[in-house]
Scaffold this active site. Structure first.
Site, PDB file in Angstrom:
ATOM      1  N   ALA A 115       0.850  -1.189   0.000  1.00  0.00           N
ATOM      2  CA  ALA A 115       0.000   0.000   0.000  1.00  0.00           C
ATOM      3  C   ALA A 115       0.894   1.251   0.000  1.00  0.00           C
ATOM      4  CB  ALA A 115      -0.975  -0.024   1.166  1.00  0.00           C
ATOM      5  N   SER A 116       0.634   2.219   0.875  1.00  0.00           N
ATOM      6  CA  SER A 116       1.361   3.494   0.811  1.00  0.00           C
ATOM      7  C   SER A 116       2.793   3.431   1.320  1.00  0.00           C
ATOM      8  CB  SER A 116       0.597   4.567   1.575  1.00  0.00           C
ATOM      9  OG  SER A 116      -0.445   5.057   0.775  1.00  0.00           O
ATOM     10  N   VAL A 117       3.196   2.331   1.928  1.00  0.00           N
ATOM     11  CA  VAL A 117       4.616   2.176   2.238  1.00  0.00           C
ATOM     12  C   VAL A 117       5.426   2.142   0.941  1.00  0.00           C
ATOM     13  CG1 VAL A 117       6.322   0.603   3.288  1.00  0.00           C
ATOM     14  CG2 VAL A 117       4.188   1.111   4.483  1.00  0.00           C
TER      15      VAL A 117
END
Length: 412
Positions: A116-118
């Site tokens: 995801a946003s990592v």
């Protein structure tokens, strides 16, 4: 430096070095060039380990972390993998639950999860590498690389720091993309913006607003500058050099290419199937393991990818408006943790996956958590941080707003 390499290949090392040192008498920037030339990029940044950090204390800390996650699994339904370091040493790693509940496929520390946003910190690194190589500037406008981009005055730096004002493609694509059975690409997102020009949220660089669109545009810029697909660039220049063997970007064939991958589940253990938005890269779309993310964390204490000076800017923050509890660098959130140290971190939430990566440079520690069940269990990571980063006596009565997890995982 390119001309030096060509002479080395021809066996003219002595003549080249002689010429190089002769130029040092004439050019003021030669010292910098020499330091770059002889730079050992694999040499790690050193840290003094206190006498109190022993094998016994590390083992005790690992037991405490293990106990917390066992409670999280039992009471909060945590399902995922965990890796914790302190002073560059792995003090704990574990796996809880299943990669696939239907098959009862047990998770391991080598199971890959959608980050995801990592993923954003890796996209930022690709941009930083190209900037350091002189291929682009943070102050360049998007139009320099995407001429028909309809929003004027937006720079690469503003994309990196979420100060562009761009509308979120995950919302406007739902209205504008004609067939949700057909995967949408980064180029498709650009085409939708050119054709329909969804209303910009605010004038660029006036304030911070988290933007998935900005990072998808950054991935497109990397493609333009490097003249290769974004996923190829990431594999060639980041994943492979760091030996991240179980890390890859989403593709139609990724299930075949990647090996063991966790399946994402929403609340109630409902399996989340892939959809048309999964194929947009840069803001998300990266898969990795806690083992590979540990390699990434350790690489950031070297200059293997970029120089420390470049990294310092990525961790420096960008929010110039009224002081907030949290700042944002290049793909990293920045805030004070329980001990009073300043840490960089990011969380992610996307289609059954919930992720978290925190780094504290002061003690070379990290907390890496990957989950394939979005049931809110990662909102309790403050309990782990309290053990890893105990508050000093004067801080025990500090503000209650010390839990970055909810803002970290509330959005992609």
């Amino acid at each position: 430096m390119a001309f030096l390499r060509s002479y080395f290949l021809k066996g003219c090392l002595a003549a080249t070095l002689a010429s190089f040192f002769l130029l040092s008498c004439q050019e003021s920037n030669t010292d910098n060039l020499l330091s770059d030339f002889f730079l050992d990029r694999d040499t790690p940044e050193t840290i003094e380990v206190p006498a109190s950090f022993t094998e016994d204390s590390a083992r005790l800390l690992g037991h405490q972390v293990d106990s917390i996650f066992k409670v999280l699994q039992k009471k909060r339904g945590f399902n995922g993998t965990v890796l914790v370091t302190k002073y560059d040493k792995v003090i704990y790693k574990g796996a809880f639950g299943y990669a696939d509940f239907g098959r009862k496929d047990t998770l391991t520390t080598e199971t890959a999860f959608q980050l995801a946003s990592v993923s954003k910190q890796f996209t930022a690194m690709a941009v930083m590498m190209l900037q350091e190589q002189g291929e682009l500037s943070y102050e360049d406008s998007v139009q320099q690389y995407i001429p028909d981009f309809p929003y004027k005055g937006i720079t690469i730096r503003q994309l990196l720091t979420h100060r562009s004002g761009l509308p979120n493609y995950t919302y406007f694509s739902d209205k504008l993309w004609p067939d949700r059975k057909e995967p949408i690409t980064n180029q498709d997102v650009l085409n939708l913006m050119v054709l329909h020009q969804p209303k910009i949220h605010y004038k660029p660089d006036t304030h911070f607003e988290y933007s998935n669109t900005g990072y998808s545009v950054l991935a497109s810029i990397v493609e333009k500058v490097a003249d290769m697909p974004f996923e190829v660039y990431m594999q060639k220049y980041i994943f492979k050099p760091l030996d991240m063997k179980n890390t890859f970007m989403y593709s139609k064939d990724f299930m075949v290419l990647s090996g063991k991958i966790a399946t994402g589940y929403t609340m109630g253990k409902r399996k989340r199937s892939h959809d048309y938005l999964d194929s947009v890269l840069g803001d998300k779309g990266m898969y990795s393991t806690i083992e590979d993310l540990h390699k990434w964390d350790q690489a950031l204490y070297t200059q293997k990818l970029v120089k420390w000076k470049t990294l310092e800017e990525a961790f420096a923050g960008s929010r110039t408006e009224k002081k907030k509890a949290e700042d944002y660098g290049f793909g990293w959130r920045i805030r004070e943790i329980e001990s009073g140290d300043t840490a960089v971190y990011h969380g992610g939430l996307w289609h059954g996956f919930n992720t978290y990566l925190l780094r504290n440079k002061k003690d070379h520690s990290s907390l890496i958590v990957l989950s394939n069940l979005t049931n809110g269990s990662l909102n309790y990571l403050k309990d782990v941080r309290k053990v890893l980063y105990p508050a000093q006596p004067k801080q025990l009565t500090a503000s209650k707003n010390t839990n970055p997890d909810k803002t970290a995982t509330a959005r992609l």
